[in-house]
Design an enzyme around this catalytic site. Structure first.
Site, mmCIF file in Angstrom:
data_model
loop_
_atom_site.group_PDB
_atom_site.id
_atom_site.type_symbol
_atom_site.label_atom_id
_atom_site.label_comp_id
_atom_site.label_asym_id
_atom_site.label_seq_id
_atom_site.Cartn_x
_atom_site.Cartn_y
_atom_site.Cartn_z
ATOM 1 N N SER A 52 28.264 66.495 -13.997
ATOM 2 C CA SER A 52 29.678 66.224 -14.245
ATOM 3 C C SER A 52 30.502 67.431 -13.807
ATOM 4 O O SER A 52 29.991 68.562 -13.772
ATOM 5 C CB SER A 52 29.860 65.995 -15.741
ATOM 6 O OG SER A 52 31.200 66.214 -16.116
ATOM 7 N N SER A 53 31.788 67.196 -13.527
ATOM 8 C CA SER A 53 32.648 68.316 -13.105
ATOM 9 C C SER A 53 32.869 69.333 -14.223
ATOM 10 O O SER A 53 33.298 70.456 -13.959
ATOM 11 C CB SER A 53 33.990 67.787 -12.608
ATOM 12 O OG SER A 53 34.638 67.055 -13.624
ATOM 13 N N CYS A 54 32.569 68.950 -15.480
ATOM 14 C CA CYS A 54 32.816 69.895 -16.581
ATOM 15 C C CYS A 54 31.763 71.004 -16.646
ATOM 16 O O CYS A 54 31.859 71.893 -17.482
ATOM 17 C CB CYS A 54 32.927 69.177 -17.922
ATOM 18 S SG CYS A 54 31.374 68.512 -18.480
ATOM 19 N N HIS A 71 36.873 57.723 -21.952
ATOM 20 C CA HIS A 71 37.593 58.666 -21.091
ATOM 21 C C HIS A 71 39.040 58.180 -20.922
ATOM 22 O O HIS A 71 39.369 57.055 -21.269
ATOM 23 C CB HIS A 71 36.908 58.761 -19.730
ATOM 24 C CG HIS A 71 35.588 59.445 -19.783
ATOM 25 N ND1 HIS A 71 34.405 58.759 -19.896
ATOM 26 C CD2 HIS A 71 35.261 60.762 -19.764
ATOM 27 C CE1 HIS A 71 33.410 59.619 -19.936
ATOM 28 N NE2 HIS A 71 33.893 60.845 -19.863
ATOM 29 N N TYR A 110 28.103 69.377 -23.849
ATOM 30 C CA TYR A 110 27.698 68.460 -22.773
ATOM 31 C C TYR A 110 27.474 69.252 -21.485
ATOM 32 O O TYR A 110 26.477 69.040 -20.774
ATOM 33 C CB TYR A 110 28.819 67.435 -22.595
ATOM 34 C CG TYR A 110 28.604 66.415 -21.517
ATOM 35 C CD1 TYR A 110 27.686 65.387 -21.674
ATOM 36 C CD2 TYR A 110 29.358 66.456 -20.340
ATOM 37 C CE1 TYR A 110 27.517 64.425 -20.683
ATOM 38 C CE2 TYR A 110 29.193 65.507 -19.353
ATOM 39 C CZ TYR A 110 28.274 64.488 -19.529
ATOM 40 O OH TYR A 110 28.113 63.543 -18.543
ATOM 41 N N LYS A 122 24.139 69.591 -19.116
ATOM 42 C CA LYS A 122 24.140 69.178 -17.708
ATOM 43 C C LYS A 122 23.760 70.351 -16.791
ATOM 44 O O LYS A 122 23.097 70.150 -15.771
ATOM 45 C CB LYS A 122 25.500 68.599 -17.323
ATOM 46 C CG LYS A 122 25.768 67.227 -17.948
ATOM 47 C CD LYS A 122 24.819 66.189 -17.389
ATOM 48 C CE LYS A 122 25.004 64.813 -17.971
ATOM 49 N NZ LYS A 122 23.995 63.850 -17.479
HETATM 50 O O1 GFB Z 1 38.925 61.741 -19.676
HETATM 51 P P1 GFB Z 1 39.107 62.646 -20.824
HETATM 52 O O2 GFB Z 1 38.800 62.097 -22.154
HETATM 53 O O3 GFB Z 1 38.194 63.916 -20.644
HETATM 54 O O4 GFB Z 1 40.611 63.206 -20.941
HETATM 55 P P2 GFB Z 1 38.225 65.259 -19.747
HETATM 56 C C1 GFB Z 1 41.330 63.754 -19.914
HETATM 57 C C2 GFB Z 1 42.736 64.117 -20.317
HETATM 58 O O5 GFB Z 1 43.436 62.933 -20.697
HETATM 59 C C3 GFB Z 1 42.972 65.124 -21.452
HETATM 60 C C4 GFB Z 1 44.249 63.173 -21.831
HETATM 61 O O6 GFB Z 1 44.008 65.997 -21.050
HETATM 62 C C5 GFB Z 1 43.470 64.244 -22.595
HETATM 63 O O7 GFB Z 1 44.329 64.923 -23.489
HETATM 64 N N1 GFB Z 1 44.475 61.920 -22.551
HETATM 65 C C6 GFB Z 1 45.679 61.349 -22.791
HETATM 66 C C7 GFB Z 1 43.542 61.106 -23.097
HETATM 67 N N2 GFB Z 1 45.563 60.234 -23.496
HETATM 68 C C8 GFB Z 1 44.250 60.045 -23.704
HETATM 69 C C9 GFB Z 1 43.517 59.026 -24.385
HETATM 70 O O8 GFB Z 1 44.055 58.084 -24.942
HETATM 71 N N3 GFB Z 1 42.151 59.158 -24.371
HETATM 72 C C10 GFB Z 1 41.520 60.197 -23.740
HETATM 73 N N4 GFB Z 1 40.166 60.246 -23.761
HETATM 74 N N5 GFB Z 1 42.190 61.194 -23.122
HETATM 75 C C11 GFB Z 1 35.719 64.908 -19.975
HETATM 76 C C12 GFB Z 1 34.606 65.625 -20.694
HETATM 77 O O9 GFB Z 1 36.770 65.761 -19.991
HETATM 78 O O10 GFB Z 1 35.441 64.664 -18.619
HETATM 79 C C13 GFB Z 1 33.313 65.019 -20.407
HETATM 80 O O11 GFB Z 1 34.909 65.671 -22.071
HETATM 81 C C14 GFB Z 1 33.110 64.718 -18.937
HETATM 82 O O12 GFB Z 1 32.329 65.885 -20.847
HETATM 83 C C15 GFB Z 1 34.294 63.980 -18.367
HETATM 84 O O13 GFB Z 1 32.890 65.905 -18.223
HETATM 85 C C16 GFB Z 1 34.178 63.730 -16.876
HETATM 86 O O14 GFB Z 1 38.466 64.974 -18.315
HETATM 87 O O15 GFB Z 1 39.139 66.262 -20.346
#
Ligand code: GFB
Length: 318
Positions: free
Chosen positions: A113-115, A185, A142, A146
């Site tokens: 993953s990119s993280c 996500h 996570y 990875k």
């Molecule tokens: O996709 P996401 O949950 O994960 O959230 P990451 C990305 C961004 O979306 C953050 C915003 O800045 C959140 O604050 N966001 C806004 C929301 N509204 C929402 C919502 O309703 N739900 C969610 N989930 N986010 C993940 C990692 O990071 O990326 C994993 O936690 C993995 O480990 C994945 O690497 C690809 O992009 O921040």
């Protein structure tokens, strides 16, 4: 385009994690190849148990493994279930990679993953920035698991000459995503929130965080195509990025999803929720130079995903 290094023709190909978004996209994509696709549900083999994995793999003897199994989730799930994210991912990848070595699997592709890259890495992030700085705290558990998977592949290549490679996808979206608001996500979450707001006639949708972080989005069918490409054209080498170049702020993502769904209301921002990394744009030069690029643009990919969602998503989320 570089020369084909490995042929899937006639091979027995195990997709580990075939019920997930990536695994199911891989099963769809592999239907176009001349190979036998093998899948196994949890009742058949519990991937958290070393003995179960070794016994099952020794009896099935796949030639090829796509390691798409793991505990995944969005920012809230990662932040609130650290033990599950680190333990499950470490166990699954260690069990499968070691068993693949014991069973003389010809080729294995591990998905990261990119993280895995540092929170404040230079953008776009090339493969070389791995382990060059501190990780984003919401998903370090996570990410560490990875990174261990990448290093497992590297170690088995170095010590035993196993052709085990790893691919690092950027943020994903598409059919088969998890649409549960707490564990999903961002793309899936905003699709559900927008769909519900439109149905209810609500004029406001709540977005977590400030809306300013930037994310790059790759359609999962493009990812599956890129992974099959890597299996054939990338061998005995270090981890490789796979992105789309389609980068937007969360605010713009909400608007793109609003357009796909036909929502015309407003958005509010809850800054008490975490933003996560400010930016996570992959440098995909390496895979581009091999001859592969993601064809789907975010706007069309999101329209396609919404159509899939209306047809297929669990009625409880609709
Ligand atoms: O996709 P996401 O949950 O994960 O959230 P990451 C990305 C961004 O979306 C953050 C915003 O800045 C959140 O604050 N966001 C806004 C929301 N509204 C929402 C919502 O309703 N739900 C969610 N989930 N986010 C993940 C990692 O990071 O990326 C994993 O936690 C993995 O480990 C994945 O690497 C690809 O992009 O921040």
């Amino acid at each position: 385009m570089t020369d084909k290094l490995y042929s899937l023709n006639g091979k027995r190909v195990w997709v580990a994690g075939h019920r997930g978004m990536v695994g199911s996209a891989l099963v769809r994509r592999l239907a176009a190849e001349d190979c036998e696709v093998i899948t196994a549900g949890r009742a058949m083999v519990d991937l958290l148990r070393q003995e179960a994995v070794e016994t099952w793999m020794a009896s099935v003897r796949p030639d090829v493994v796509f390691l798409a199994a793991g505990k995944v989730g969005g920012i809230y799930a990662n932040d609130s279930l650290p033990a599950e994210f680190i333990y499950n991912n470490l166990m699954i990848e260690a069990n499968i990679i070691h068993s693949a070595h014991l069973c003389e699997v010809e080729k294995l592709l591990f998905l990261g993953s990119s993280c895995i890259y540092p929170k404040l890495a230079h953008q776009p992030m090339s493969e070389d920035v791995l382990l060059s700085g501190p990780l984003e705290p919401t998903n370090e558990w996570y990410a560490v698991a990875k990174i261990a998977g990448i290093k497992l592949c590297a170690a088995y290549r170095k010590q035993y000459g196993n052709d085990f490679i790893s691919a690092m996808p950027t943020n994903l979206y598409g059919p088969g995503d998890n649409f549960d608001l707490l564990s999903s996500h961002v793309a899936a979450a905003l699709l559900v929130k927008t769909h519900r707001a439109k149905l209810a006639g609500d004029s406001k949708i709540e977005i977590w965080g400030t809306g300013t972080p930037k994310r790059e989005f790759l359609h999962v069918d493009d990812l599956a195509d890129g992974l099959v490409f890597l299996m054939q054209y990338y061998s005995n080498a270090s981890h490789i990025n796979i992105g789309s170049g389609d980068e937007v702020t969360i605010r713009d993502l909400a608007q793109t999803i609003g357009d796909a769904v036909g929502y015309t209301g407003e958005y509010t921002y809850d800054a008490t929720k975490p933003d996560g990394a400010p930016r996570k744009l992959m440098d995909s030069t390496r895979i581009h130079d091999l001859g592969w690029r993601a064809p789907t643009k975010l706007k069309e990919g999101m329209a396609h995903t919404y159509a899939w969602f209306l047809e297929n998503a669990d009625k409880s989320v609709l």
